[in-house]
Scaffold this active site. Structure first.
Site, PDB file in Angstrom:
ATOM      1  CE  LYS A  41      -3.233  -2.485   2.985  1.00 15.03           C
ATOM      2  NZ  LYS A  41      -3.520  -2.760   4.396  1.00 15.03           N
ATOM      3  N   GLY A  42       2.112   1.064   0.468  1.00 16.94           N
ATOM      4  CA  GLY A  42       2.990   2.201   0.745  1.00 16.94           C
ATOM      5  C   GLY A  42       3.216   3.147  -0.419  1.00 16.94           C
ATOM      6  CD  GLU A  97       8.080  -0.425  -2.711  1.00 15.25           C
ATOM      7  OE1 GLU A  97       7.388   0.388  -2.059  1.00 15.25           O
ATOM      8  OE2 GLU A  97       8.259  -1.588  -2.330  1.00 15.25           O
ATOM      9  CG  ASP A  98       6.831   2.274   0.668  1.00 12.41           C
ATOM     10  OD1 ASP A  98       7.633   1.506   0.099  1.00 12.41           O
ATOM     11  OD2 ASP A  98       6.068   1.888   1.569  1.00 12.41           O
ATOM     12  CG  ASP A 101      14.860  -1.209   5.165  1.00 15.15           C
ATOM     13  OD1 ASP A 101      15.681  -0.392   5.574  1.00 15.15           O
ATOM     14  OD2 ASP A 101      14.385  -2.114   5.882  1.00 15.15           O
ATOM     15  CE  LYS A 129      14.400   3.116   6.631  1.00 16.64           C
ATOM     16  NZ  LYS A 129      14.026   2.274   7.768  1.00 16.64           N
ATOM     17  CG  PHE A 150      10.260   2.234  11.475  1.00 13.74           C
ATOM     18  CD1 PHE A 150      10.496   1.092  10.722  1.00 13.74           C
ATOM     19  CD2 PHE A 150       8.948   2.673  11.623  1.00 13.74           C
ATOM     20  CE1 PHE A 150       9.448   0.396  10.128  1.00 13.74           C
ATOM     21  CE2 PHE A 150       7.893   1.980  11.032  1.00 13.74           C
ATOM     22  CZ  PHE A 150       8.156   0.839  10.280  1.00 13.74           C
ATOM     23  CG  ASP A 157       2.451   0.385   7.782  1.00 17.99           C
ATOM     24  OD1 ASP A 157       3.253   0.158   6.849  1.00 17.99           O
ATOM     25  OD2 ASP A 157       2.105  -0.483   8.603  1.00 17.99           O
TER      26      ASP A 157
HETATM   27  P1  IMP Z   1      13.171  -4.195   1.820  1.00 19.05           P
HETATM   28  O1  IMP Z   1      12.830  -5.437   1.086  1.00 19.05           O
HETATM   29  O2  IMP Z   1      13.938  -4.464   3.095  1.00 19.05           O
HETATM   30  O3  IMP Z   1      13.843  -3.147   0.984  1.00 19.05           O
HETATM   31  O4  IMP Z   1      11.808  -3.685   2.422  1.00 19.05           O
HETATM   32  C1  IMP Z   1      11.061  -2.727   1.893  1.00 19.05           C
HETATM   33  C2  IMP Z   1       9.732  -2.647   2.604  1.00 19.05           C
HETATM   34  O5  IMP Z   1       9.863  -2.636   4.042  1.00 19.05           O
HETATM   35  C3  IMP Z   1       9.126  -1.327   2.238  1.00 19.05           C
HETATM   36  O6  IMP Z   1       8.379  -1.432   1.051  1.00 19.05           O
HETATM   37  C4  IMP Z   1       8.288  -1.011   3.457  1.00 19.05           C
HETATM   38  O7  IMP Z   1       7.018  -1.583   3.343  1.00 19.05           O
HETATM   39  C5  IMP Z   1       9.042  -1.629   4.615  1.00 19.05           C
HETATM   40  N1  IMP Z   1       9.871  -0.630   5.318  1.00 19.05           N
HETATM   41  C6  IMP Z   1      11.219  -0.538   5.310  1.00 19.05           C
HETATM   42  N2  IMP Z   1      11.656   0.508   6.052  1.00 19.05           N
HETATM   43  C7  IMP Z   1      10.545   1.105   6.539  1.00 19.05           C
HETATM   44  C8  IMP Z   1      10.330   2.273   7.380  1.00 19.05           C
HETATM   45  O8  IMP Z   1      11.247   2.986   7.824  1.00 19.05           O
HETATM   46  N3  IMP Z   1       9.034   2.570   7.655  1.00 19.05           N
HETATM   47  C9  IMP Z   1       7.988   1.838   7.192  1.00 19.05           C
HETATM   48  N4  IMP Z   1       8.142   0.761   6.413  1.00 19.05           N
HETATM   49  C10 IMP Z   1       9.411   0.388   6.082  1.00 19.05           C
HETATM   50 MG    MG Z   2       6.546  -0.986   0.278  1.00 16.85          MG
END
Ligand code: IMP
Ligand code: MG
Length: 175
Positions: A41-42, A97-98, A101, A129, A150, A157
């Protein structure tokens, strides 16, 4: 435990940056149509604002993914909870994407979408990040690089809350 939100990126700053990215995309895709793929949803708040700032023709689609738990989590395999409605064949696709990470979700997702035969495939994220990266992901458009904290707001969210904040904030816990 009670929490409060410290503003990291105020609304005006986010809006200005989204406008800049919209202008960059409009330049880069001049004479073409872009197909925006929102990761729910982000990514939804960002995609709507971004789409409004793009001046070339735009079409939209949505998908929802979740990470597999347990042992497979580190493999970065993601499950498609809701797939796209339309084919990506021969389209100029930008995944919206939002946040990136660890990079696991996007690394997997981009490979999967590439196999569907788009003419081109790029990634646009509101936040990055870089310190947290475990898996390499090529990001084409980035809103802001942020420290390892975070964050919530603008679609992001904490326990399904705060997605509707019009700014990006850091969750802080009161003691
Ligand atoms: P990745 O696979 O670790 O890059 O994860 C990405 C997903 O983790 C994002 O699409 C978010 O839904 C969630 N996420 C990572 N960091 C944050 C944060 O700081 N706040 C909220 N959601 C996060
Ligand atoms: Mg996301």
């Amino acid at each position: 435990m009670a929490e409060h939100i410290r503003v990291l990126l105020p609304e005006e700053k986010v809006d200005t940056r989204i406008k800049e990215i919209g202008e960059a995309i409009s330049r880069d895709y001049a004479g073409r149509q872009v197909h925006l793929v929102c990761v729910l949803k982000g990514g939804s708040f960002f995609m709507c604002e971004l789409a409004k700032r793009i001046t070339v023709p735009v079409s939209l689609d949505f998908m929802s993914v979740s990470s597999y738990g347990g042992d497979t989590k580190s493999s970065g395999v993601v499950k498609i909870v809701k797939d796209l409605d339309e084919s990506l064949k021969d389209k100029d696709v930008i995944v919206v994407e939002d946040i990136v990470d660890s990079g696991r979700t996007l690394n997997y997702l981009m490979e999967m979408l590439r196999d569907r035969g788009p003419r081109s495939l790029r990634l646009c994220t509101l936040l990055d990040k870089p310190e947290r990266r475990v898996v390499d992901v090529h990001v084409d458009y980035t809103g802001f690089c942020i420290p390892d904290e975070f964050v919530v707001g603008y679609g992001l969210d904490y326990d399904q809350k705060y997605r509707n904040l019009p700014y990006i904030g850091v969750v802080e816990f009161d003691d």
